[in-house]
Design an enzyme around this catalytic site. Structure first.
Site: not given
Length: 230
Positions: A101-103, A105
């Site tokens: 999961l990106d930063y 999200t």
């Protein structure tokens, strides 16, 4: 078992990454560097990585509710907080996140030392569905909604969602099994939308229910069995 399976079961990494370690000459068997990925480990073999003897570990599985502001990696060269900072027990030293999961999200992350299951869950060909709630800065019009339902083509190919439901004027829930990088953010950007909040609420049959943001819990035997019996 195959050498890459053995490495995965020892909790080093998933099978595909283990294969790369073998090919790169990072694995030794009985004191000699070994690069044959087809090799079957024998009971008497001594397999080592970075000077440490590898042994299959009991399989463990947990669910984390990732907050915004953490990167999904074991170590970050920029010094940012990682999801590993949220797992403070010695029991978690050899657990690894499945996918990313990106930063910015938040939401559901699975951690395990079961390399085989990690491969099964993360690879798009397996068709494992993930559900997200998406909130945008401006209203999502009926035209936007229809375009998402019909499918949108990005630079690296067409994007189709499995399900789509409107929750409010600026919020939708969608499920998708494709694995393209940052696919949801790019999908909405293509339609002229800026996402203000993105949350993964479900991963296959697993959900965030009962897990406070920043906290985690062990998966139940029933939850694990639903994966391993498929």
């Amino acid at each position: 078992m195959h050498i890459n399976q053995f490495i995965a079961h020892a909790g080093v990494c998933a099978r595909r990454a283990a294969e790369k370690l073998v090919k790169a000459g990072k694995i030794s068997i009985n004191g000699r560097v070994h690069t044959d990925v087809t090799y079957h480990v024998q009971p008497e073999d001594k397999v080592t990585y970075q000077g440490k003897v590898l042994r299959p570990q009991p399989k463990k599985y947990l669910l984390l509710h990732k907050p915004v502001g953490y990167v999904t990696t074991l170590h970050d060269p920029q010094g940012r907080r990682t999801v590993m900072d949220l797992l403070d027990s010695q029991d978690h030293i050899r657990l690894y996140p499945v996918g990313r999961l990106d930063y910015m999200t938040k939401g559901l992350l699975i951690f395990t030392n079961d390399g085989f299951l990690a491969d099964q869950l993360a690879h798009p060909s397996q068709g494992v569905s993930k559900r997200y709630e998406v909130t945008t800065k401006k209203e999502i019009t009926n035209d936007d909604f229809e375009k998402i339902e019909q499918g949108v083509t990005l630079s690296d190919g067409p994007v189709r969602v499995d399900t789509l439901k409107r929750l409010s004027k600026r919020k939708v829930s969608l499920s998708i099994h494709m694995g393209l990088n940052r696919i949801i953010r790019r999908l909405f950007k293509h339609l002229g939308h800026h996402i203000t909040q993105l949350t993964r609420t479900h991963y296959a049959h697993l959900s965030l229910e009962g897990i406070t943001e920043g906290k985690w819990r062990w998966m139940t035997t029933q939850e694990v069995n639903r994966f391993t019996k498929n």
